[in-house]
Design a protein around this motif. Sequence first.
Motif, PDB file in Angstrom:
ATOM      1  N   LEU A  99     -15.162  53.414 -63.433  1.00 30.56           N
ATOM      2  CA  LEU A  99     -15.694  54.241 -62.363  1.00 30.56           C
ATOM      3  C   LEU A  99     -14.626  54.229 -61.356  1.00 30.56           C
ATOM      4  O   LEU A  99     -14.625  55.775 -60.761  1.00 30.56           O
ATOM      5  CB  LEU A  99     -16.899  53.507 -61.796  1.00 30.56           C
ATOM      6  N   GLY A 153     -12.155  56.904 -61.943  1.00 30.25           N
ATOM      7  CA  GLY A 153     -12.413  58.159 -62.515  1.00 30.25           C
ATOM      8  C   GLY A 153     -12.356  58.262 -64.029  1.00 30.25           C
ATOM      9  O   GLY A 153     -12.049  59.540 -64.430  1.00 30.25           O
ATOM     10  N   LEU A 163     -14.181  57.012 -66.296  1.00 26.92           N
ATOM     11  CA  LEU A 163     -15.617  57.384 -66.859  1.00 26.92           C
ATOM     12  C   LEU A 163     -16.583  57.281 -65.671  1.00 26.92           C
ATOM     13  O   LEU A 163     -16.625  56.894 -64.926  1.00 26.92           O
ATOM     14  CB  LEU A 163     -15.799  56.005 -67.645  1.00 26.92           C
ATOM     15  N   THR A 164     -17.603  58.329 -66.272  1.00 28.13           N
ATOM     16  CA  THR A 164     -18.513  58.583 -65.358  1.00 28.13           C
ATOM     17  C   THR A 164     -19.863  57.640 -65.567  1.00 28.13           C
ATOM     18  O   THR A 164     -19.759  56.919 -66.788  1.00 28.13           O
ATOM     19  CB  THR A 164     -18.982  60.209 -65.434  1.00 28.13           C
ATOM     20  N   PRO A 165     -20.507  57.802 -64.520  1.00 25.77           N
ATOM     21  CA  PRO A 165     -22.006  56.771 -64.914  1.00 25.77           C
ATOM     22  C   PRO A 165     -22.575  57.317 -65.941  1.00 25.77           C
ATOM     23  O   PRO A 165     -22.986  56.483 -67.026  1.00 25.77           O
ATOM     24  CB  PRO A 165     -22.792  57.251 -63.646  1.00 25.77           C
ATOM     25  N   GLU A 166     -22.670  58.541 -66.397  1.00 27.36           N
ATOM     26  CA  GLU A 166     -23.266  59.210 -67.622  1.00 27.36           C
ATOM     27  C   GLU A 166     -22.824  58.868 -68.678  1.00 27.36           C
ATOM     28  O   GLU A 166     -23.301  58.173 -69.749  1.00 27.36           O
ATOM     29  CB  GLU A 166     -23.515  60.685 -67.593  1.00 27.36           C
ATOM     30  N   GLU A 167     -21.193  58.577 -68.723  1.00 31.34           N
ATOM     31  CA  GLU A 167     -20.370  58.405 -70.037  1.00 31.34           C
ATOM     32  C   GLU A 167     -20.686  56.831 -70.157  1.00 31.34           C
ATOM     33  O   GLU A 167     -20.698  56.434 -71.326  1.00 31.34           O
ATOM     34  CB  GLU A 167     -18.985  58.578 -69.808  1.00 31.34           C
ATOM     35  N   ALA A 177     -22.585  53.575 -57.910  1.00 29.96           N
ATOM     36  CA  ALA A 177     -21.834  54.689 -58.034  1.00 29.96           C
ATOM     37  C   ALA A 177     -22.961  56.109 -57.644  1.00 29.96           C
ATOM     38  O   ALA A 177     -22.334  56.963 -56.961  1.00 29.96           O
ATOM     39  CB  ALA A 177     -21.248  54.967 -59.296  1.00 29.96           C
ATOM     40  N   ARG A 178     -24.200  55.810 -58.044  1.00 30.65           N
ATOM     41  CA  ARG A 178     -25.004  57.206 -57.887  1.00 30.65           C
ATOM     42  C   ARG A 178     -25.295  57.045 -56.374  1.00 30.65           C
ATOM     43  O   ARG A 178     -25.485  58.004 -55.757  1.00 30.65           O
ATOM     44  CB  ARG A 178     -26.078  56.935 -58.880  1.00 30.65           C
ATOM     45  N   ARG A 180      -7.927  55.611 -70.082  1.00 30.99           N
ATOM     46  CA  ARG A 180      -9.087  55.736 -70.336  1.00 30.99           C
ATOM     47  C   ARG A 180      -9.336  55.309 -71.979  1.00 30.99           C
ATOM     48  O   ARG A 180     -10.284  54.734 -72.369  1.00 30.99           O
ATOM     49  CB  ARG A 180      -9.501  57.249 -70.115  1.00 30.99           C
ATOM     50  N   ALA A 197     -22.646  58.605 -54.283  1.00 25.70           N
ATOM     51  CA  ALA A 197     -22.594  60.060 -54.633  1.00 25.70           C
ATOM     52  C   ALA A 197     -23.474  60.738 -54.010  1.00 25.70           C
ATOM     53  O   ALA A 197     -23.284  61.897 -53.305  1.00 25.70           O
ATOM     54  CB  ALA A 197     -22.616  60.397 -56.152  1.00 25.70           C
ATOM     55  N   VAL A 226     -23.259  51.544 -62.292  1.00 26.48           N
ATOM     56  CA  VAL A 226     -23.677  52.951 -62.128  1.00 26.48           C
ATOM     57  C   VAL A 226     -24.647  53.153 -60.913  1.00 26.48           C
ATOM     58  O   VAL A 226     -24.802  54.092 -60.275  1.00 26.48           O
ATOM     59  CB  VAL A 226     -24.493  53.187 -63.514  1.00 26.48           C
TER      60      VAL A 226
END
Length: 130
Positions: free
Chosen positions: A75, A78, A80-84, A115-116, A48, A119, A112
């Motif tokens: 992504l 895991g 980094l997240t979409p928000e990060e 990914a969303r 990371r 989810a 992103v």
Amino acid sequence: MSPERERGLAMMTEVYGFEMTDGPGDYFAETADHLFGRVWSRPGLSHRDRRLLLLGALTAQGNTDIADIQVGAALGNGELTPEELEEIVLFLCYYAGWPNGTKLGNVVGPHVARARKAARRAEAGNDGRD
């Protein structure tokens, strides 16, 4: 195959999140053996950490097209997240310049969104909805 190449390919697979096989030529050899077999394998920084540094360097240089694989891997692994990732884009706009940060945003946005969407589908499946 040399142990160095095996180590490099294993690290490439770990970093990118998909199976890497041996490739032809000196460029691939140096990338696998040295960059991934030695540099990415060194202790002291997490994947990371290295990914964050790489995204910053690529953005600062305006090489955000190369960032595409890094964003997808971050992504997928895991790290980094979409928000990060969205926060990284905003942060780098200030330090790498708005044009370069915006270019990164154009790379990050589709990753992103996918990914969303995935989810939401997973959540709907867990709730018994389609």
